[in-house]
Scaffold this motif. Structure first.
Motif, PDB file in Angstrom:
ATOM      1  N   ARG A  49      26.516  57.984  13.788  1.00 10.15           N
ATOM      2  CA  ARG A  49      27.137  57.195  12.920  1.00 10.15           C
ATOM      3  C   ARG A  49      27.931  56.135  13.787  1.00 10.15           C
ATOM      4  NH1 ARG A  49      24.589  56.691   8.243  1.00 10.15           N
ATOM      5  NH2 ARG A  49      23.480  58.602   7.841  1.00 10.15           N
ATOM      6  N   GLY A  50      27.990  54.757  13.259  1.00 13.62           N
ATOM      7  CA  GLY A  50      28.916  53.933  14.220  1.00 13.62           C
ATOM      8  C   GLY A  50      29.864  53.358  13.394  1.00 13.62           C
ATOM      9  N   TYR A  51      29.926  52.144  13.551  1.00 12.84           N
ATOM     10  CA  TYR A  51      30.839  51.326  12.724  1.00 12.84           C
ATOM     11  C   TYR A  51      30.844  51.509  11.276  1.00 12.84           C
ATOM     12  CZ  TYR A  51      31.370  48.290  16.840  1.00 12.84           C
ATOM     13  OH  TYR A  51      31.806  48.229  18.097  1.00 12.84           O
ATOM     14  N   GLU A  52      31.865  51.850  10.378  1.00 16.58           N
ATOM     15  CA  GLU A  52      31.837  51.990   8.937  1.00 16.58           C
ATOM     16  C   GLU A  52      30.737  53.092   8.418  1.00 16.58           C
ATOM     17  OE1 GLU A  52      32.803  47.298   8.653  1.00 16.58           O
ATOM     18  OE2 GLU A  52      30.859  48.228   8.858  1.00 16.58           O
ATOM     19  N   GLY A  53      30.226  54.064   9.464  1.00 22.17           N
ATOM     20  CA  GLY A  53      29.530  55.118   9.024  1.00 22.17           C
ATOM     21  C   GLY A  53      28.020  54.328   9.066  1.00 22.17           C
ATOM     22  N   GLN A  54      27.684  53.341   9.749  1.00 28.19           N
ATOM     23  CA  GLN A  54      26.447  52.768   9.705  1.00 28.19           C
ATOM     24  C   GLN A  54      25.784  53.778  10.799  1.00 28.19           C
ATOM     25  OE1 GLN A  54      25.927  48.574  10.373  1.00 28.19           O
ATOM     26  NE2 GLN A  54      28.226  48.449  10.085  1.00 28.19           N
ATOM     27  N   ARG A  55      24.479  53.970  10.348  1.00 26.54           N
ATOM     28  CA  ARG A  55      23.287  54.808  11.330  1.00 26.54           C
ATOM     29  C   ARG A  55      23.175  54.191  12.469  1.00 26.54           C
ATOM     30  NH1 ARG A  55      17.300  55.359   8.870  1.00 26.54           N
ATOM     31  NH2 ARG A  55      17.120  53.134   8.196  1.00 26.54           N
ATOM     32  N   ARG A  56      22.955  54.874  13.483  1.00 28.29           N
ATOM     33  CA  ARG A  56      22.674  54.478  14.781  1.00 28.29           C
ATOM     34  C   ARG A  56      21.813  55.380  15.731  1.00 28.29           C
ATOM     35  NH1 ARG A  56      27.923  54.255  18.707  1.00 28.29           N
ATOM     36  NH2 ARG A  56      26.555  53.833  20.218  1.00 28.29           N
ATOM     37  N   ALA A  57      20.905  54.543  16.588  1.00 30.55           N
ATOM     38  CA  ALA A  57      20.006  55.742  17.155  1.00 30.55           C
ATOM     39  C   ALA A  57      20.456  56.618  17.982  1.00 30.55           C
ATOM     40  CB  ALA A  57      18.968  54.660  17.738  1.00 30.55           C
ATOM     41  N   ASP A  58      21.557  56.587  18.658  1.00 31.22           N
ATOM     42  CA  ASP A  58      21.938  57.322  20.056  1.00 31.22           C
ATOM     43  C   ASP A  58      22.861  58.420  19.503  1.00 31.22           C
ATOM     44  OD1 ASP A  58      23.020  58.327  22.509  1.00 31.22           O
ATOM     45  OD2 ASP A  58      23.736  56.318  23.141  1.00 31.22           O
ATOM     46  N   LEU A  59      21.960  59.454  19.722  1.00 30.09           N
ATOM     47  CA  LEU A  59      22.740  60.847  18.996  1.00 30.09           C
ATOM     48  C   LEU A  59      23.746  61.401  19.918  1.00 30.09           C
ATOM     49  CD1 LEU A  59      19.308  62.473  17.959  1.00 30.09           C
ATOM     50  CD2 LEU A  59      21.031  61.056  16.782  1.00 30.09           C
ATOM     51  N   GLY A  60      24.151  60.809  21.067  1.00 29.17           N
ATOM     52  CA  GLY A  60      25.093  61.402  21.896  1.00 29.17           C
ATOM     53  C   GLY A  60      24.886  62.464  22.928  1.00 29.17           C
ATOM     54  N   ASP A  61      23.459  62.961  22.802  1.00 30.16           N
ATOM     55  CA  ASP A  61      23.131  64.094  23.703  1.00 30.16           C
ATOM     56  C   ASP A  61      22.078  63.953  24.676  1.00 30.16           C
ATOM     57  OD1 ASP A  61      21.018  63.669  22.048  1.00 30.16           O
ATOM     58  OD2 ASP A  61      21.087  65.772  21.127  1.00 30.16           O
ATOM     59  N   THR A 359      27.564  45.853  15.000  1.00 29.91           N
ATOM     60  CA  THR A 359      28.736  44.999  14.571  1.00 29.91           C
ATOM     61  C   THR A 359      29.175  45.655  13.211  1.00 29.91           C
ATOM     62  OG1 THR A 359      29.336  42.842  14.332  1.00 29.91           O
ATOM     63  CG2 THR A 359      27.297  43.354  13.523  1.00 29.91           C
ATOM     64  N   PRO A 360      30.613  45.680  13.091  1.00 31.52           N
ATOM     65  CA  PRO A 360      31.037  46.064  11.838  1.00 31.52           C
ATOM     66  C   PRO A 360      30.808  44.848  10.784  1.00 31.52           C
ATOM     67  CG  PRO A 360      32.837  45.411  13.384  1.00 31.52           C
ATOM     68  CD  PRO A 360      31.738  45.433  14.218  1.00 31.52           C
ATOM     69  N   LEU A 361      30.504  45.340   9.575  1.00 30.06           N
ATOM     70  CA  LEU A 361      29.987  44.408   8.584  1.00 30.06           C
ATOM     71  C   LEU A 361      31.447  44.033   7.424  1.00 30.06           C
ATOM     72  CD1 LEU A 361      26.561  45.557   7.364  1.00 30.06           C
ATOM     73  CD2 LEU A 361      27.098  44.063   9.017  1.00 30.06           C
ATOM     74  N   ARG A 369      32.573  34.791  11.868  1.00 33.07           N
ATOM     75  CA  ARG A 369      31.490  35.372  12.028  1.00 33.07           C
ATOM     76  C   ARG A 369      30.030  35.013  11.810  1.00 33.07           C
ATOM     77  NH1 ARG A 369      33.403  41.605  10.661  1.00 33.07           N
ATOM     78  NH2 ARG A 369      31.526  42.245  11.632  1.00 33.07           N
ATOM     79  N   PHE A 370      30.021  33.524  11.590  1.00 28.79           N
ATOM     80  CA  PHE A 370      28.884  33.202  10.961  1.00 28.79           C
ATOM     81  C   PHE A 370      27.684  33.376  12.222  1.00 28.79           C
ATOM     82  CE2 PHE A 370      31.906  31.548   8.010  1.00 28.79           C
ATOM     83  CZ  PHE A 370      31.017  31.846   6.796  1.00 28.79           C
ATOM     84  N   GLY A 371      26.586  33.621  11.998  1.00 26.10           N
ATOM     85  CA  GLY A 371      25.549  33.662  12.928  1.00 26.10           C
ATOM     86  C   GLY A 371      25.463  35.165  13.527  1.00 26.10           C
ATOM     87  N   THR A 372      26.383  35.836  13.934  1.00 30.48           N
ATOM     88  CA  THR A 372      26.443  37.114  14.181  1.00 30.48           C
ATOM     89  C   THR A 372      26.433  38.200  13.077  1.00 30.48           C
ATOM     90  OG1 THR A 372      28.768  37.196  14.707  1.00 30.48           O
ATOM     91  CG2 THR A 372      27.343  36.850  16.482  1.00 30.48           C
ATOM     92  N   GLN A 373      26.902  37.917  11.971  1.00 26.60           N
ATOM     93  CA  GLN A 373      27.049  38.712  10.850  1.00 26.60           C
ATOM     94  C   GLN A 373      26.415  37.994   9.582  1.00 26.60           C
ATOM     95  OE1 GLN A 373      30.214  40.509   9.485  1.00 26.60           O
ATOM     96  NE2 GLN A 373      29.718  41.016   7.406  1.00 26.60           N
ATOM     97  N   TRP A 374      26.973  36.776   9.332  1.00 22.98           N
ATOM     98  CA  TRP A 374      26.754  35.969   7.814  1.00 22.98           C
ATOM     99  C   TRP A 374      25.713  34.955   8.291  1.00 22.98           C
ATOM    100  CZ3 TRP A 374      28.117  38.304   3.691  1.00 22.98           C
ATOM    101  CH2 TRP A 374      29.377  39.113   3.543  1.00 22.98           C
ATOM    102  N   ALA A 375      24.867  34.724   7.203  1.00 26.66           N
ATOM    103  CA  ALA A 375      23.770  33.747   7.488  1.00 26.66           C
ATOM    104  C   ALA A 375      23.457  33.117   6.045  1.00 26.66           C
ATOM    105  CB  ALA A 375      22.634  34.173   8.190  1.00 26.66           C
ATOM    106  N   PHE A 376      23.339  31.890   5.892  1.00 25.36           N
ATOM    107  CA  PHE A 376      23.088  31.183   4.784  1.00 25.36           C
ATOM    108  C   PHE A 376      21.524  31.574   4.448  1.00 25.36           C
ATOM    109  CE2 PHE A 376      26.556  28.413   5.473  1.00 25.36           C
ATOM    110  CZ  PHE A 376      27.205  28.427   4.170  1.00 25.36           C
ATOM    111  N   TYR A 377      21.083  31.748   3.114  1.00 28.14           N
ATOM    112  CA  TYR A 377      19.756  31.895   2.861  1.00 28.14           C
ATOM    113  C   TYR A 377      19.249  30.445   2.568  1.00 28.14           C
ATOM    114  CZ  TYR A 377      15.751  32.500  -0.047  1.00 28.14           C
ATOM    115  OH  TYR A 377      14.567  32.614  -0.577  1.00 28.14           O
TER     116      TYR A 377
END
Length: 551
Positions: A49-61, A359-361, A369-377
């Motif tokens: 778990r990473g930022y805000e509990g988001q899942r991440r691949a690295d298990l730390g082991d 990145t935190p959401l 934070r436009f481009g790295t998080q937010w984007a217009f549809y």
């Protein structure tokens, strides 16, 4: 023990690693929670778990568990630049787009910049490369009445990036850049075609030519369609290798696959791998469906890898997620994937210790934070003029009449269970709210404005009066401010409202099942994304947007 044998041993050991139970929301704890179903064969998976509990691949082991990019990150294109690795993905109708990510261990990634700022249409399957000290992204894009392949370039990966240059290639997608033994530059294209580039890479030379007839699968296989696309060229030793996707990108889970061909010359002839396809989902019971659009590349320590995308079993709504798989080279010079069905941990390419990822959401709207998080549809060229950040709020000028034509602001979520909250205010004439947004035809959520609450379901709108606490009889009337909460629990959407600054929450009386909000229903190859919208006239203000993964 030679290096090839040692790699096999490491991978075999990591695939056998035990996995503890995934933490679950217990019954009655939190709104919209439900216990893990025994019907889910992967309920025991545990991600880090990473930022805000988001899942991440690295298990730390020393191991990782795919996906390396959770959520919608399709058509990965990867560049090795010394010890640094850069990757970008299809950004489709989102602008700013072509977000470039950086890593040194291939598992943990951070966003650098959004390279594409000028709308050129829906962006499909780009190619990121470096040549003669300059960075390039070749970008297929399409408007309803025009399609082509464009190129942008920069002297530094962080930018600034150039304006798009049109290469006038209206009949092809999925470019793959290569430099031949003759020193010339080429773009390989969908369908087994190719075109030569000028030395600066900013124009084509001559006509498109057909150079390869892709390997075909047996007629009785369950696939979407042939669709040879995504050719990626890599040179290793005396061979050029072409990695291609066939079988269709979505459709049946067993359709998309990876094939390989090789040639001693960039001009062919191309010899198909006798073990094609080298990657394929063989059963709908597997963890990852529709695996394809792969690139071969050399990673840290001289080990080779393959990055591609796939849909997660049971979660078409998350879009195509990026998957990383180790390979070895056979004695006769073919790439052999080692990761199996990617449902178990794999040894990391290199362990550099704790690294940030993603990145935190959550956003308090104090920085851009436009481009790295937010984007217009699906934005208009001047869409950015609708936005102003001031006084700790996102001021969003209304557009259109419904969420579908309002160009909502979206971000990408990669978790099975998550919660969104925001404080929303609207001026007279405007309607605004929170959504789970797929495309202009399909979305769900809640908004409010002059006519009170507006429920969105199936991409349809329905007036629902005013929330408890604002009008005793629930009759329709204007609502100007409200706290909104959306909880997506494994594709069950539960909505809450707050009229007292989030001190208390009232459950909305309709819950929604949204597992069908995906490409095989509504096309567009997108994902179901958290979104902010403002329609009608006037301006809406959003404050204190929070995201939290719950399991």
């Amino acid at each position: 023990m030679d290096r090839r044998t040692s790699i096999k041993a490491i991978v075999a050991a990591s695939l056998g690693a035990g996995i503890g139970p995934m933490p679950l929301l217990s019954a009655g704890k939190g709104q919209g929670s439900r216990a893990s179903s025994s019907l889910d064969p992967y309920a025991e998976m545990r991600w880090a778990r990473g930022y805000e509990g988001q899942r991440r691949a690295d298990l730390g082991d020393g191991t990782f568990l795919n996906p390396v990019f959770a959520g919608d990150h399709p058509d990965p294109t990867i560049l090795r630049d010394g010890e640094d690795y850069y990757v970008t993905f299809s950004s489709f109708d989102a602008y700013p787009g072509i977000v470039i990510w950086h890593s040194r261990d291939l598992v943990n990634w951070r966003p650098l910049t959004a390279a594409l700022r000028t709308p050129i249409g829906s962006v499909w399957a780009p190619e990121l490369i470096r040549h003669d000290g300059r960075y390039y992204v070749y970008i297929p894009a399409r408007f309803p009445d025009r399609r082509s392949i464009y190129v942008i370039h920069a002297d530094r990966i962080e930018g600034p990036w150039s304006e798009p240059v049109d290469l006038d290639l209206p009949r092809h997608i999925d470019p793959g850049h290569a430099v031949g033994e003759d020193g010339h530059r080429y773009l390989f294209l969908s369908g087994g075609d190719r075109v030569r580039l000028t030395p600066d890479g900013l124009a084509t030379v001559g006509e498109v030519e057909h150079v390869y007839d892709p390997w075909r699968y047996p007629e009785d296989w369950v696939v979407e369609t042939f669709a040879p696309e995504g050719p990626k060229i890599v040179r290793r030793g005396e061979w050029f290798y072409m990695v291609t996707a066939v079988g269709g990108t979505a459709g049946p889970p067993t359709g998309h696959m990876v094939i390989i061909a090789r040639s001693r010359s960039i001009h062919g002839p191309w010899e198909n791998d006798p073990q094609n396809p080298v990657v394929r989902t063989r059963s709908e019971r597997e963890k990852w469906w529709s695996r394809g659009h792969a690139t071969l590349f050399e990673g840290p320590g001289g080990r080779w890898w393959m990055i591609y995308h796939g849909y997660e079993n049971g979660y078409w709504t998350l879009g195509r997620q990026a998957l990383l798989e180790p390979i070895e080279w056979s004695d006769d010079g073919w790439a052999r994937p080692l990761g199996g069905d990617l449902s178990r941990p794999i040894a990391k390419p290199v362990d550099l210790g704790a690294q940030p990822h993603g990145t935190p959401l959550s956003d308090d709207f104090t920085v851009d934070r436009f481009g790295t998080q937010w984007a217009f549809y699906d934005p208009a060229p001047d869409e950015a003029a609708r936005v102003r950040l001031a006084e700790g709020a996102l001021h969003l000028r209304a557009k259109g009449s419904t969420p579908g034509d309002s160009s909502p602001l979206c971000c990408i979520a990669g978790d099975h269970i998550y919660r969104l909250e925001a404080d929303v205010e609207v001026e007279p004439g405007a309607e605004a709210g929170l959504l789970l947004f797929y495309n202009r035809r399909l979305y769900a959520g809640l908004g409010f404005g002059d006519e009170g609450l507006v429920m969105h379901r199936y991409g349809l709108q329905r007036a629902r009066g005013t929330p408890p606490g604002q009008r005793d009889n629930g009759a329709a009337g204007p609502v100007r401010s409200l706290g909104l909460r959306l909880t997506n629990d494994r594709n069950i959407l539960t909505i809450h409202t707050s009229s007292d600054g989030r001190r208390s929450w009232q459950k909305f009386d309709v819950q929604m099942e949204v597992s069908g909000y995906h490409h095989n229903v509504a096309y567009d190859f997108l994902s179901l994304r958290p979104a902010l919208y403002a329609a009608g006239r006037g301006t809406a203000r959003f404050r204190n947007f929070t995201y939290r993964a719950l399991g």
